[in-house]
Design a protein around this motif. Structure first.
Motif, PDB file in Angstrom:
ATOM      1  N   HIS A   2       0.849  -1.174   0.000  1.00 53.45           N
ATOM      2  CA  HIS A   2       0.000   0.000   0.000  1.00 53.45           C
ATOM      3  C   HIS A   2       0.895   1.237   0.000  1.00 53.45           C
ATOM      4  O   HIS A   2       2.115   1.142  -0.014  1.00 53.45           O
ATOM      5  CB  HIS A   2      -0.924   0.004   1.222  1.00 53.45           C
ATOM      6  CG  HIS A   2      -1.844  -1.175   1.291  1.00 53.45           C
ATOM      7  ND1 HIS A   2      -1.476  -2.369   1.867  1.00 53.45           N
ATOM      8  CD2 HIS A   2      -3.117  -1.332   0.862  1.00 53.45           C
ATOM      9  CE1 HIS A   2      -2.485  -3.220   1.791  1.00 53.45           C
ATOM     10  NE2 HIS A   2      -3.485  -2.622   1.190  1.00 53.45           N
ATOM     11  N   SER A   3       0.273   2.401   0.047  1.00 54.13           N
ATOM     12  CA  SER A   3       1.027   3.635   0.159  1.00 54.13           C
ATOM     13  C   SER A   3       0.329   4.559   1.145  1.00 54.13           C
ATOM     14  O   SER A   3      -0.866   4.426   1.409  1.00 54.13           O
ATOM     15  CB  SER A   3       1.174   4.322  -1.201  1.00 54.13           C
ATOM     16  OG  SER A   3      -0.090   4.699  -1.708  1.00 54.13           O
ATOM     17  N   ARG A   5       0.275   8.819   2.123  1.00 56.01           N
ATOM     18  CA  ARG A   5       0.702  10.153   1.718  1.00 56.01           C
ATOM     19  C   ARG A   5       0.724  11.047   2.944  1.00 56.01           C
ATOM     20  O   ARG A   5      -0.291  11.206   3.627  1.00 56.01           O
ATOM     21  CB  ARG A   5      -0.245  10.716   0.660  1.00 56.01           C
ATOM     22  CG  ARG A   5       0.290  11.962  -0.050  1.00 56.01           C
ATOM     23  CD  ARG A   5      -0.551  12.294  -1.272  1.00 56.01           C
ATOM     24  NE  ARG A   5      -0.115  13.503  -1.937  1.00 56.01           N
ATOM     25  CZ  ARG A   5       0.867  13.563  -2.816  1.00 56.01           C
ATOM     26  NH1 ARG A   5       1.535  12.473  -3.127  1.00 56.01           N
ATOM     27  NH2 ARG A   5       1.187  14.704  -3.400  1.00 56.01           N
ATOM     28  N   THR A  11       4.874  10.412  -0.603  1.00 50.53           N
ATOM     29  CA  THR A  11       4.282   9.080  -0.639  1.00 50.53           C
ATOM     30  C   THR A  11       5.256   8.074  -0.051  1.00 50.53           C
ATOM     31  O   THR A  11       6.421   8.024  -0.457  1.00 50.53           O
ATOM     32  CB  THR A  11       3.931   8.674  -2.081  1.00 50.53           C
ATOM     33  OG1 THR A  11       2.938   9.573  -2.587  1.00 50.53           O
ATOM     34  CG2 THR A  11       3.386   7.257  -2.134  1.00 50.53           C
ATOM     35  N   LEU A  12       4.782   7.286   0.921  1.00 53.14           N
ATOM     36  CA  LEU A  12       5.597   6.255   1.546  1.00 53.14           C
ATOM     37  C   LEU A  12       5.010   4.893   1.206  1.00 53.14           C
ATOM     38  O   LEU A  12       3.820   4.651   1.413  1.00 53.14           O
ATOM     39  CB  LEU A  12       5.615   6.440   3.072  1.00 53.14           C
ATOM     40  CG  LEU A  12       6.178   7.759   3.582  1.00 53.14           C
ATOM     41  CD1 LEU A  12       6.008   7.854   5.104  1.00 53.14           C
ATOM     42  CD2 LEU A  12       7.653   7.923   3.209  1.00 53.14           C
ATOM     43  N   GLY A  13       5.857   4.001   0.688  1.00 51.15           N
ATOM     44  CA  GLY A  13       5.424   2.632   0.439  1.00 51.15           C
ATOM     45  C   GLY A  13       5.357   1.878   1.751  1.00 51.15           C
ATOM     46  O   GLY A  13       6.324   1.877   2.521  1.00 51.15           O
ATOM     47  N   TYR A  54       7.993   0.160   6.253  1.00 45.29           N
ATOM     48  CA  TYR A  54       7.893   1.112   5.136  1.00 45.29           C
ATOM     49  C   TYR A  54       9.264   1.470   4.583  1.00 45.29           C
ATOM     50  O   TYR A  54      10.292   1.306   5.242  1.00 45.29           O
ATOM     51  CB  TYR A  54       7.121   2.368   5.558  1.00 45.29           C
ATOM     52  CG  TYR A  54       7.859   3.374   6.423  1.00 45.29           C
ATOM     53  CD1 TYR A  54       8.476   4.486   5.859  1.00 45.29           C
ATOM     54  CD2 TYR A  54       7.924   3.228   7.801  1.00 45.29           C
ATOM     55  CE1 TYR A  54       9.129   5.424   6.631  1.00 45.29           C
ATOM     56  CE2 TYR A  54       8.573   4.161   8.598  1.00 45.29           C
ATOM     57  CZ  TYR A  54       9.173   5.261   8.005  1.00 45.29           C
ATOM     58  OH  TYR A  54       9.837   6.192   8.791  1.00 45.29           O
ATOM     59  N   ARG A  57      12.234   7.572   1.898  1.00 49.11           N
ATOM     60  CA  ARG A  57      12.229   8.282   0.612  1.00 49.11           C
ATOM     61  C   ARG A  57      13.404   7.805  -0.252  1.00 49.11           C
ATOM     62  O   ARG A  57      14.449   7.416   0.265  1.00 49.11           O
ATOM     63  CB  ARG A  57      12.363   9.788   0.836  1.00 49.11           C
ATOM     64  CG  ARG A  57      11.273  10.420   1.678  1.00 49.11           C
ATOM     65  CD  ARG A  57      11.417  11.928   1.647  1.00 49.11           C
ATOM     66  NE  ARG A  57      10.670  12.595   2.716  1.00 49.11           N
ATOM     67  CZ  ARG A  57      10.506  13.907   2.802  1.00 49.11           C
ATOM     68  NH1 ARG A  57      11.063  14.704   1.886  1.00 49.11           N
ATOM     69  NH2 ARG A  57       9.828  14.439   3.810  1.00 49.11           N
ATOM     70  N   THR A  61       8.969   1.770  -2.988  1.00 46.21           N
ATOM     71  CA  THR A  61       7.842   2.428  -3.649  1.00 46.21           C
ATOM     72  C   THR A  61       7.530   3.787  -3.039  1.00 46.21           C
ATOM     73  O   THR A  61       6.478   4.365  -3.324  1.00 46.21           O
ATOM     74  CB  THR A  61       6.590   1.535  -3.593  1.00 46.21           C
ATOM     75  OG1 THR A  61       6.258   1.247  -2.234  1.00 46.21           O
ATOM     76  CG2 THR A  61       6.822   0.225  -4.331  1.00 46.21           C
ATOM     77  N   SER A  62       8.424   4.297  -2.207  1.00 49.68           N
ATOM     78  CA  SER A  62       8.254   5.647  -1.674  1.00 49.68           C
ATOM     79  C   SER A  62       8.690   6.686  -2.711  1.00 49.68           C
ATOM     80  O   SER A  62       9.302   6.351  -3.729  1.00 49.68           O
ATOM     81  CB  SER A  62       9.054   5.829  -0.386  1.00 49.68           C
ATOM     82  OG  SER A  62       8.499   5.058   0.669  1.00 49.68           O
ATOM     83  N   THR A  63       8.362   7.938  -2.428  1.00 49.67           N
ATOM     84  CA  THR A  63       8.708   9.032  -3.341  1.00 49.67           C
ATOM     85  C   THR A  63      10.190   9.007  -3.701  1.00 49.67           C
ATOM     86  O   THR A  63      11.051   8.988  -2.820  1.00 49.67           O
ATOM     87  CB  THR A  63       8.352  10.386  -2.693  1.00 49.67           C
ATOM     88  OG1 THR A  63       6.928  10.479  -2.573  1.00 49.67           O
ATOM     89  CG2 THR A  63       8.860  11.550  -3.542  1.00 49.67           C
TER      90      THR A  63
END
Length: 280
Positions: A2-3, A5, A11-13, A54, A57, A61-63
């Protein structure tokens, strides 16, 4: 997967384990979430916790913007952790960080004390990347010289990247097979095969370019939450004296030395670590 914000638009995966209504254990990636073994996440979830790991950055899949010139600081990463904790649960969370993620975790609990109820630090140290304090053991330079002498792989070649990770793990005293498997998963989750992006994901070199000022070590005695320090006896990157220093300087902290471990968290130690974390 998931993500999440953050209010700042980052956005953090994230990945969830266990009952979302259970008390939250938030695992900071070091740098990707896969630095936390699946087995440990599952053990904590079986112990009645909502476990969320998670990506920092510029990893997973984070920013991801420009890992070679990060436009954020260690304090921003700490704020991400606090925003994620508050966004996932109204109650303070148990925060855990591994490696460089442990630096994020230390600053997060110091700067955002209302967001956290407990702290676990694994394989990390109380000062930022760069010159180490005189009383702390530095990296084993002979080992690091061998590690960084490895030729860089073709970052677009998944098998070559996995072999690079396995060779590095063997030098550091970690399990090459486990490192190879994790590197393959990290490769698959990275947003591109650009060398800077893969370095940020596979090696975490973005931290060498990150502003980590001001110091936080002198503030550790301010902490008033239960704390656990986990460290591999054979860690050559952050030698065990760093974990011992953290345990001394954080009031009431427990030190758990993994006698058979080096830098990575071994899956075989998941049960032991989870039991210690659940006791906080």
């Amino acid at each position: 997967m998931h993500s999440f914000r953050t209010p700042e638009g980052v956005t953090l995966g994230v990945e969830h384990f266990g009952d979302p209504k259970a008390p939250l254990v938030l695992l900071v990636g070091g740098t990707t979430m896969l630095s936390w073994p699946d087995e440990l996440c599952a053990s904590l979830a079986r112990g009645g916790r909502h476990v969320v790991r998670y990506d920092l950055r510029d990893s997973g899949t984070s920013t991801t913007v420009d890992p070679e010139a990060p436009a954020y600081t260690l304090r921003d990463l700490a704020a991400d952790a606090a925003a994620l904790a508050r966004g996932l649960d109204d109650r303070p969370a148990h925060l855990a960080g591994v490696g460089v993620g442990g630096m994020v975790a230390q600053v997060a609990v110091l700067d955002h004390p209302d967001a956290f109820s407990a702290l676990t630090l694994a394989g990390t140290r109380p000062v930022a990347p760069g010159p180490v304090d005189d009383d702390l053991p530095d990296h084993d330079m002979a080992v690091l010289k061998r590690r960084f002498a490895l030729p860089m792989p073709d970052w677009s070649d998944r098998a070559a990247v996995a072999e690079f990770a396995a060779a590095g793990a063997e030098i550091l005293g970690d399990d090459p097979a486990a490192a190879r498997a994790t590197a393959e998963r990290v490769f698959d989750r990275a947003p591109s095969t650009e060398p800077a992006v893969q370095l940020a994901n596979q090696v975490g070199l973005v931290f060498s370019k990150l502003d980590c000022a001001p110091r936080w070590r002198e503030r550790l005695p301010e902490l008033a939450i239960p704390a656990l320090v986990v460290h591999g006896r054979h860690n050559r990157f952050f030698p065990v004296g760093n974990g011992e220093a953290l345990a001394r300087e954080i009031p009431g902290a427990r030190l758990l030395v993994l006698e058979q471990a080096a830098t990575a968290i071994p899956a075989a130690a998941a049960g032991e670590i989870a039991t210690a974390m659940l006791e906080l």
